[in-house]
Design a protein around this motif. Sequence first.
Motif, PDB file in Angstrom:
ATOM      1  N   GLY A  63       0.819  -1.213   0.000  1.00 26.95           N
ATOM      2  CA  GLY A  63       0.000   0.000   0.000  1.00 26.95           C
ATOM      3  C   GLY A  63       0.851   1.260   0.000  1.00 26.95           C
ATOM      4  N   ALA A  64       1.963   1.230   0.740  1.00 22.77           N
ATOM      5  CA  ALA A  64       2.866   2.394   0.758  1.00 22.77           C
ATOM      6  C   ALA A  64       3.468   2.625  -0.627  1.00 22.77           C
ATOM      7  N   TRP A  65       3.804   1.538  -1.318  1.00 15.00           N
ATOM      8  CA  TRP A  65       4.327   1.657  -2.683  1.00 15.00           C
ATOM      9  C   TRP A  65       3.269   2.251  -3.614  1.00 15.00           C
ATOM     10  N   LEU A  66       2.049   1.787  -3.505  1.00 16.23           N
ATOM     11  CA  LEU A  66       0.967   2.313  -4.340  1.00 16.23           C
ATOM     12  C   LEU A  66       0.679   3.778  -4.014  1.00 16.23           C
ATOM     13  N   MET A  67       0.773   4.124  -2.752  1.00 19.62           N
ATOM     14  CA  MET A  67       0.541   5.515  -2.354  1.00 19.62           C
ATOM     15  C   MET A  67       1.546   6.443  -3.026  1.00 19.62           C
ATOM     16  N   LEU A  68       2.772   5.987  -3.160  1.00 12.75           N
ATOM     17  CA  LEU A  68       3.827   6.807  -3.751  1.00 12.75           C
ATOM     18  C   LEU A  68       3.813   6.785  -5.276  1.00 12.75           C
ATOM     19  N   THR A  69       3.203   5.776  -5.868  1.00 12.06           N
ATOM     20  CA  THR A  69       3.326   5.613  -7.320  1.00 12.06           C
ATOM     21  C   THR A  69       2.029   5.777  -8.108  1.00 12.06           C
ATOM     22  N   SER A  70       0.882   5.417  -7.537  1.00 12.07           N
ATOM     23  CA  SER A  70      -0.316   5.420  -8.373  1.00 12.07           C
ATOM     24  C   SER A  70      -1.595   5.921  -7.713  1.00 12.07           C
ATOM     25  N   ALA A  71      -1.654   5.961  -6.394  1.00  8.75           N
ATOM     26  CA  ALA A  71      -2.886   6.383  -5.723  1.00  8.75           C
ATOM     27  C   ALA A  71      -3.145   7.867  -5.958  1.00  8.75           C
ATOM     28  N   LYS A  72      -4.407   8.220  -6.075  1.00 10.02           N
ATOM     29  CA  LYS A  72      -4.784   9.618  -6.266  1.00 10.02           C
ATOM     30  C   LYS A  72      -4.627  10.392  -4.958  1.00 10.02           C
ATOM     31  N   VAL A  73      -4.431  11.696  -5.086  1.00  6.13           N
ATOM     32  CA  VAL A  73      -4.276  12.552  -3.903  1.00  6.13           C
ATOM     33  C   VAL A  73      -5.516  12.466  -3.025  1.00  6.13           C
ATOM     34  N   TYR A  74      -6.686  12.419  -3.639  1.00  3.98           N
ATOM     35  CA  TYR A  74      -7.927  12.307  -2.876  1.00  3.98           C
ATOM     36  C   TYR A  74      -7.931  11.041  -2.014  1.00  3.98           C
ATOM     37  N   THR A  75      -7.387   9.972  -2.555  1.00  7.91           N
ATOM     38  CA  THR A  75      -7.363   8.709  -1.822  1.00  7.91           C
ATOM     39  C   THR A  75      -6.440   8.804  -0.616  1.00  7.91           C
ATOM     40  N   ILE A 210     -15.713   3.862  -0.934  1.00  5.88           N
ATOM     41  CA  ILE A 210     -15.882   5.318  -1.106  1.00  5.88           C
ATOM     42  C   ILE A 210     -14.926   5.897  -2.150  1.00  5.88           C
ATOM     43  N   PRO A 211     -13.612   5.621  -2.104  1.00  4.71           N
ATOM     44  CA  PRO A 211     -12.732   6.168  -3.154  1.00  4.71           C
ATOM     45  C   PRO A 211     -13.101   5.676  -4.550  1.00  4.71           C
ATOM     46  N   MET A 212     -13.554   4.441  -4.651  1.00  2.00           N
ATOM     47  CA  MET A 212     -13.923   3.895  -5.955  1.00  2.00           C
ATOM     48  C   MET A 212     -15.163   4.595  -6.504  1.00  2.00           C
ATOM     49  N   TYR A 213     -16.119   4.880  -5.649  1.00  2.00           N
ATOM     50  CA  TYR A 213     -17.398   5.444  -6.080  1.00  2.00           C
ATOM     51  C   TYR A 213     -17.306   6.936  -6.363  1.00  2.00           C
ATOM     52  N   PHE A 214     -16.619   7.680  -5.498  1.00  2.00           N
ATOM     53  CA  PHE A 214     -16.665   9.143  -5.593  1.00  2.00           C
ATOM     54  C   PHE A 214     -15.588   9.737  -6.502  1.00  2.00           C
ATOM     55  N   TRP A 215     -14.422   9.122  -6.634  1.00  2.00           N
ATOM     56  CA  TRP A 215     -13.422   9.707  -7.547  1.00  2.00           C
ATOM     57  C   TRP A 215     -12.721   8.641  -8.390  1.00  2.00           C
ATOM     58  N   ASN A 216     -13.430   7.554  -8.635  1.00  2.00           N
ATOM     59  CA  ASN A 216     -12.988   6.536  -9.590  1.00  2.00           C
ATOM     60  C   ASN A 216     -11.590   5.991  -9.309  1.00  2.00           C
ATOM     61  N   GLU A 217     -11.290   5.815  -8.035  1.00  2.00           N
ATOM     62  CA  GLU A 217     -10.028   5.178  -7.676  1.00  2.00           C
ATOM     63  C   GLU A 217     -10.129   3.689  -8.000  1.00  2.00           C
ATOM     64  N   SER A 218      -8.997   3.077  -8.286  1.00  2.00           N
ATOM     65  CA  SER A 218      -8.998   1.645  -8.576  1.00  2.00           C
ATOM     66  C   SER A 218      -9.258   0.845  -7.300  1.00  2.00           C
ATOM     67  N   PHE A 219      -9.758  -0.360  -7.472  1.00  2.00           N
ATOM     68  CA  PHE A 219     -10.013  -1.223  -6.315  1.00  2.00           C
ATOM     69  C   PHE A 219      -8.713  -1.522  -5.573  1.00  2.00           C
ATOM     70  N   ILE A 220      -7.635  -1.784  -6.303  1.00  2.00           N
ATOM     71  CA  ILE A 220      -6.360  -2.122  -5.673  1.00  2.00           C
ATOM     72  C   ILE A 220      -5.857  -0.965  -4.818  1.00  2.00           C
ATOM     73  N   ASN A 221      -5.884   0.244  -5.348  1.00  2.00           N
ATOM     74  CA  ASN A 221      -5.438   1.398  -4.570  1.00  2.00           C
ATOM     75  C   ASN A 221      -6.337   1.644  -3.366  1.00  2.00           C
ATOM     76  N   SER A 222      -7.634   1.515  -3.568  1.00  2.00           N
ATOM     77  CA  SER A 222      -8.571   1.736  -2.465  1.00  2.00           C
ATOM     78  C   SER A 222      -8.338   0.733  -1.340  1.00  2.00           C
ATOM     79  N   LEU A 223      -8.188  -0.533  -1.710  1.00  2.00           N
ATOM     80  CA  LEU A 223      -8.018  -1.575  -0.708  1.00  2.00           C
ATOM     81  C   LEU A 223      -6.695  -1.452   0.033  1.00  2.00           C
ATOM     82  N   PHE A 224      -5.597  -1.272  -0.719  1.00  2.00           N
ATOM     83  CA  PHE A 224      -4.286  -1.329  -0.083  1.00  2.00           C
ATOM     84  C   PHE A 224      -3.842  -0.004   0.529  1.00  2.00           C
ATOM     85  N   VAL A 225      -4.364   1.122   0.053  1.00  2.00           N
ATOM     86  CA  VAL A 225      -3.961   2.421   0.598  1.00  2.00           C
ATOM     87  C   VAL A 225      -4.931   2.892   1.673  1.00  2.00           C
ATOM     88  N   SER A 226      -6.189   3.094   1.291  1.00  2.00           N
ATOM     89  CA  SER A 226      -7.122   3.698   2.250  1.00  2.00           C
ATOM     90  C   SER A 226      -7.625   2.710   3.299  1.00  2.00           C
TER      91      SER A 226
END
Length: 329
Positions: A63-75, A210-226
């Motif tokens: 999740g930390a790797w995804l936060m630095l590389t692909s997760a949205k700021v909103y997430t 919530i991240p997936m629904y409101f700002w179209n975050e990916s499932f992987i980023n939502s699960l592992f980051v938020s």
Amino acid sequence: MPLNTTSSSTWYTGVLNETDAERVDGGLIEERTHLMAADDTKLHLNWKMVIKHAILHLSAIYGAWLMLTSAKVYTIAFAYSVYLMAMIGITAGVHRLWSWSHRSYKAKVPLRIILMLFNSIAYQSTVIQWARDHRVHHKFSDTDADPHNATRGFFFSHIGWVLCRKHPDVVAKRSQVDISDLQADPVLQFQKKNYYIIMPIMCFILPTIIPMYFWNESFINSLFVSTLLRLSFSHHSTYLINSAAHAWGKKPYDRNLNPTENACVSFVALGEGWHNYHHAFPWDYKAAELGNYRLNFATAFIDFFAKIGWAYDLKTVSPEIIKRRAQQS
């Protein structure tokens, strides 16, 4: 602390009452118990917890790797917001409101519901279970009856106690702790009966959806980051209160107590790192003396709800008592 070095069966209970604050020993009362068998002191791993936390920590690293590389700021911002809610559920909720020795303020039903839901986000067991063990911790602090006994080393007091089976003395002293007030609270009974419905929704499902629904975050980023990274971080922020705040820092209020004043812990744990003060005066709703909002977001939260009438009977300690206690101990 006047430890009796002639007997390994000497225990000292912690500061529990307001009247104890002015005593030289802070109300530390000697209590003798049976001599432990040699194998009672060994650590016995709870492999279910070891596997669960190994998976959580590996997920958090990813999740930390995804936060630095692909997760949205909103997430990332959302994950931090959920972290704050979880920590408020621990600090302003189960710790300052429901822990027996603290009873530092009272809350009306709407606020108790909010704090119960926030506590469920933290996934650290029900309020009743958490508060019961914390009462044992304060009464038998830094003995074998303390669930996260800091004298067994930093790793044990930080996370080792979660990964091991409880010491026999912890189990024995749990049964002696009165939790009738917690059992009489309908909000806490509701959480206890429905914990494995409420907790997954609050801790895992909503933070992922919530991240997936409101700002179209990916499932992987939502699960592992938020969800998983956030959960692991909140766990360690809480664990630091038991480890770092019992190891490093000053002891301006009572040098006989193991807990210390640790600003770094207060930063991540929203005000719970002023731990020497807290163990000397556990009924103070601020859990600190200096400045209500000095790295103490939990106090600001309680004060806000006090202004709208949902929190009341906020207890504090007079400067005279604080000074007298510090001079004596």
